[in-house]
Design a protein around this motif. Sequence first.
Motif, PDB file in Angstrom:
ATOM      1  N   VAL A   1       6.186   9.059   6.723  1.00  0.00           N
ATOM      2  CA  VAL A   1       5.419   8.323   7.729  1.00  0.00           C
ATOM      3  C   VAL A   1       3.945   8.246   7.352  1.00  0.00           C
ATOM      4  CG1 VAL A   1       7.011   8.840   9.601  1.00  0.00           C
ATOM      5  CG2 VAL A   1       5.164  10.442   9.093  1.00  0.00           C
ATOM      6  N   ALA A   2       3.465   9.136   6.488  1.00  0.00           N
ATOM      7  CA  ALA A   2       2.066   9.054   6.053  1.00  0.00           C
ATOM      8  C   ALA A   2       1.786   7.750   5.315  1.00  0.00           C
ATOM      9  CB  ALA A   2       1.729  10.237   5.153  1.00  0.00           C
ATOM     10  N   ALA A   3       2.829   7.089   4.812  1.00  0.00           N
ATOM     11  CA  ALA A   3       2.644   5.819   4.115  1.00  0.00           C
ATOM     12  C   ALA A   3       2.241   4.684   5.044  1.00  0.00           C
ATOM     13  CB  ALA A   3       3.929   5.437   3.382  1.00  0.00           C
ATOM     14  N   LEU A   4       2.210   4.935   6.357  1.00  0.00           N
ATOM     15  CA  LEU A   4       1.802   3.900   7.318  1.00  0.00           C
ATOM     16  C   LEU A   4       0.297   3.849   7.534  1.00  0.00           C
ATOM     17  CD1 LEU A   4       4.572   4.269  10.048  1.00  0.00           C
ATOM     18  CD2 LEU A   4       4.330   2.444   8.378  1.00  0.00           C
ATOM     19  N   ARG A   5      -0.466   4.652   6.787  1.00  0.00           N
ATOM     20  CA  ARG A   5      -1.931   4.681   6.923  1.00  0.00           C
ATOM     21  C   ARG A   5      -2.346   5.143   8.319  1.00  0.00           C
ATOM     22  NH1 ARG A   5      -3.330  -1.370   5.513  1.00  0.00           N
ATOM     23  NH2 ARG A   5      -1.466  -1.631   6.795  1.00  0.00           N
ATOM     24  N   ILE A   6      -1.716   6.218   8.794  1.00  0.00           N
ATOM     25  CA  ILE A   6      -2.033   6.765  10.112  1.00  0.00           C
ATOM     26  C   ILE A   6      -2.774   8.077   9.955  1.00  0.00           C
ATOM     27  CG2 ILE A   6      -0.097   5.635  11.254  1.00  0.00           C
ATOM     28  CD1 ILE A   6       1.487   8.168  10.986  1.00  0.00           C
ATOM     29  N   ASP A   7      -3.316   8.566  11.065  1.00  0.00           N
ATOM     30  CA  ASP A   7      -4.071   9.805  11.065  1.00  0.00           C
ATOM     31  C   ASP A   7      -3.159  10.974  10.681  1.00  0.00           C
ATOM     32  OD1 ASP A   7      -5.251  12.326  12.472  1.00  0.00           O
ATOM     33  OD2 ASP A   7      -6.891  10.887  12.443  1.00  0.00           O
ATOM     34  N   PRO A   8      -3.655  11.896   9.844  1.00  0.00           N
ATOM     35  CA  PRO A   8      -2.814  13.048   9.471  1.00  0.00           C
ATOM     36  C   PRO A   8      -2.352  13.873  10.666  1.00  0.00           C
ATOM     37  CG  PRO A   8      -4.700  12.870   7.988  1.00  0.00           C
ATOM     38  CD  PRO A   8      -4.922  11.876   9.084  1.00  0.00           C
ATOM     39  N   LYS A   9      -3.133  13.926  11.736  1.00  0.00           N
ATOM     40  CA  LYS A   9      -2.707  14.668  12.915  1.00  0.00           C
ATOM     41  C   LYS A   9      -1.453  14.044  13.531  1.00  0.00           C
ATOM     42  CE  LYS A   9      -7.389  16.237  14.058  1.00  0.00           C
ATOM     43  NZ  LYS A   9      -8.476  16.218  15.073  1.00  0.00           N
ATOM     44  N   ILE A  10      -1.401  12.714  13.551  1.00  0.00           N
ATOM     45  CA  ILE A  10      -0.205  12.046  14.085  1.00  0.00           C
ATOM     46  C   ILE A  10       0.980  12.292  13.160  1.00  0.00           C
ATOM     47  CG2 ILE A  10       0.782   9.812  14.696  1.00  0.00           C
ATOM     48  CD1 ILE A  10      -1.942   8.876  15.528  1.00  0.00           C
ATOM     49  N   THR A  11       0.730  12.313  11.842  1.00  0.00           N
ATOM     50  CA  THR A  11       1.809  12.619  10.903  1.00  0.00           C
ATOM     51  C   THR A  11       2.398  13.989  11.163  1.00  0.00           C
ATOM     52  OG1 THR A  11       0.748  11.219   9.228  1.00  0.00           O
ATOM     53  CG2 THR A  11       2.377  12.800   8.459  1.00  0.00           C
ATOM     54  N   ALA A  12       1.529  14.987  11.426  1.00  0.00           N
ATOM     55  CA  ALA A  12       2.015  16.332  11.702  1.00  0.00           C
ATOM     56  C   ALA A  12       2.798  16.388  13.013  1.00  0.00           C
ATOM     57  CB  ALA A  12       0.837  17.300  11.736  1.00  0.00           C
TER      58      ALA A  12
ATOM     59  N   TRP B   1       0.839  -1.208   0.000  1.00  0.00           N
ATOM     60  CA  TRP B   1       0.000   0.000   0.000  1.00  0.00           C
ATOM     61  C   TRP B   1       0.866   1.247   0.000  1.00  0.00           C
ATOM     62  CZ3 TRP B   1      -1.029   4.428   2.648  1.00  0.00           C
ATOM     63  CH2 TRP B   1      -2.279   4.996   2.524  1.00  0.00           C
ATOM     64  N   ALA B   2       1.915   1.255   0.809  1.00  0.00           N
ATOM     65  CA  ALA B   2       2.795   2.412   0.909  1.00  0.00           C
ATOM     66  C   ALA B   2       3.556   2.646  -0.390  1.00  0.00           C
ATOM     67  CB  ALA B   2       3.761   2.220   2.077  1.00  0.00           C
ATOM     68  N   LEU B   3       4.082   1.594  -1.006  1.00  0.00           N
ATOM     69  CA  LEU B   3       4.838   1.746  -2.248  1.00  0.00           C
ATOM     70  C   LEU B   3       3.952   2.232  -3.383  1.00  0.00           C
ATOM     71  CD1 LEU B   3       7.056  -1.469  -2.081  1.00  0.00           C
ATOM     72  CD2 LEU B   3       7.821   0.891  -1.794  1.00  0.00           C
ATOM     73  N   ALA B   4       2.704   1.768  -3.425  1.00  0.00           N
ATOM     74  CA  ALA B   4       1.810   2.181  -4.506  1.00  0.00           C
ATOM     75  C   ALA B   4       1.506   3.670  -4.450  1.00  0.00           C
ATOM     76  CB  ALA B   4       0.512   1.374  -4.446  1.00  0.00           C
ATOM     77  N   ARG B   5       1.552   4.264  -3.280  1.00  0.00           N
ATOM     78  CA  ARG B   5       1.144   5.660  -3.140  1.00  0.00           C
ATOM     79  C   ARG B   5       2.302   6.631  -2.922  1.00  0.00           C
ATOM     80  NH1 ARG B   5      -2.612   2.279  -1.776  1.00  0.00           N
ATOM     81  NH2 ARG B   5      -4.836   2.798  -1.907  1.00  0.00           N
ATOM     82  N   TYR B   6       3.402   6.165  -2.350  1.00  0.00           N
ATOM     83  CA  TYR B   6       4.441   7.098  -1.927  1.00  0.00           C
ATOM     84  C   TYR B   6       5.821   6.806  -2.493  1.00  0.00           C
ATOM     85  CZ  TYR B   6       1.076   8.848   1.452  1.00  0.00           C
ATOM     86  OH  TYR B   6      -0.032   9.400   2.048  1.00  0.00           O
TER      87      TYR B   6
END
Length: 546
Positions: A220-231, A151-156
């Motif tokens: 880190v957004a490639a881990l499918r986590i909440d954008p708030k945690i990414t920020a 999933w991460a490689l396909a998007r990022y």
Amino acid sequence: MPDRRILSLWFPCLAAERLIRARNLAVQGPLAVVAPQSNTQVITSLNGAGLAAGLRVGQTLGEANALCQGLVTQSADPLAEAAFLARLRRWAGKFSPAVAEEPPDALAIDLTGCAHLFGGEAAVMAAVDSDCAGMGLTVTSGIADTKGAAWALARYAGQPVAVARSGDSIDQEARATRSRAAKRHWTRGGTAPQRVAVPDHLARIAPPGRTYSALSPLPVAALRIDPKITAQLARLGLRRIGDLLGQPREGLARRFGTGLVLRLDQAMGHVAEPISPAPPPDPFAVSLRLPEPIGLTDDLMAALDRLLPHLCARLEERGRGARSLRLEAHRIDQPPEVVTVGLAAPGHDITRMRPLLELKVADIDSGYGIDMLRLTAVVTEPLDKRGTDGMFHPGRPAAERPTLDDLVGRLGVRIGLEAITRRHPVDTHIPEKTSKTLAAAWSEPARDWPPPPAPRPLTLCRPEMVQAPERPEVPAEFRWRGRLWHLAEARGPERIAPEWWLDDPEWRSGLRDYWVVTTAEGARLWLFYAHGAALSPGWFCQGSFA
């Protein structure tokens, strides 16, 4: 799990490109698919020209029109988009029998043991790109040992990591400075080494057992986590997955929650994330196309009277009963109206389904007219010889079954089947645990309630403290709820011990001696004396008799 190989397919422009295919739209410029959200129109999908123009999904339509003149908009159709994704799933079945949908715009394919049939994983990606180009679809793909990594490689894969604007960020160093530094640190003779360009499809394939190195440079957004945690992670300088892999797990879980650690473990393969193939298409659906649009409730019910016999006959032929029905009213000017009803017991009786649908048909907004109706039995259950509703009813008269089930079904249409409950007995000696609450639609009325060892109060409450001397004898007078009570009669005691194998906070006072106390003021109370264990002893009231 290096023996597994997962292929992730992401269709970033799925809804927009579906409309172009379905309506043969000759759109040269930006196209946006919009849906209502909080009294405004929000973009849910864009075509390639829209993305190139700087628009983004989640943007309001007013802001998009201000940024891009000549923007063409179309209304979103979630049902049609889901059906199109299901057709893509069937197409992807040529690569592997294990294909799962990831709504709204992705597929996950278990490619284990299948890639060699097409000439390898790179050949599979090339076949995917070729097929999607022929269908007019944009797709990006990724292959790895785990679903999260693919999933991460396909998007990022290949995208730069976003930099948070903080004063201590070394990534904000000027490009010229970094370029000079690279040349300065090359001390060997000859020309400085040049970066070799890697084909895009190879960059999106993580070799078996190389998940760590493939994910480390990704954001880190490639881990499918909440954008708030990414920020939050970016503000701490943790912008790449590789920055997280060396951090203590306890600290990450304590500060950012267990969801971050779970996603990290899933991506690295420490926690299994299986791919569940979609079930075969549901055959229990009937549709009716109308020569002229209709809108009156009577006309809709007349159309349902033509659909229900065919659906019920098909259910009866297959020996199944419907538990949930979905009615789609396709309008000529707007997306379809969808209503769903649930049955208290599975069955294929028209007389039980029609009244429930009639209660919902009145809520349908027909707009400028409805030109097609589709009725689907979404959830079905097998029936047997125990009854036409597929359930066994010990000691329950046959005439009573549809009456009670229809009542529960009608109430469920208004307030939801989950809101209708009934009580069932539980084999325990603890007074407050002698019954449990079950959903009425998925349970049967209890016929045989075991008699209690002694009378129980009509109203049972949590133990409330009684002001009385701390000794086992029933007090001649006591104070409860701010009032003084005088003893007239007492029957007991009935000793009840706690469940020693459970740590129940309500029973940390140890053994209880229960008394049925009649007061001079006319009240009949259920008092008990707690002998004390983890808590001090004393008198308590737990209910009152009628």
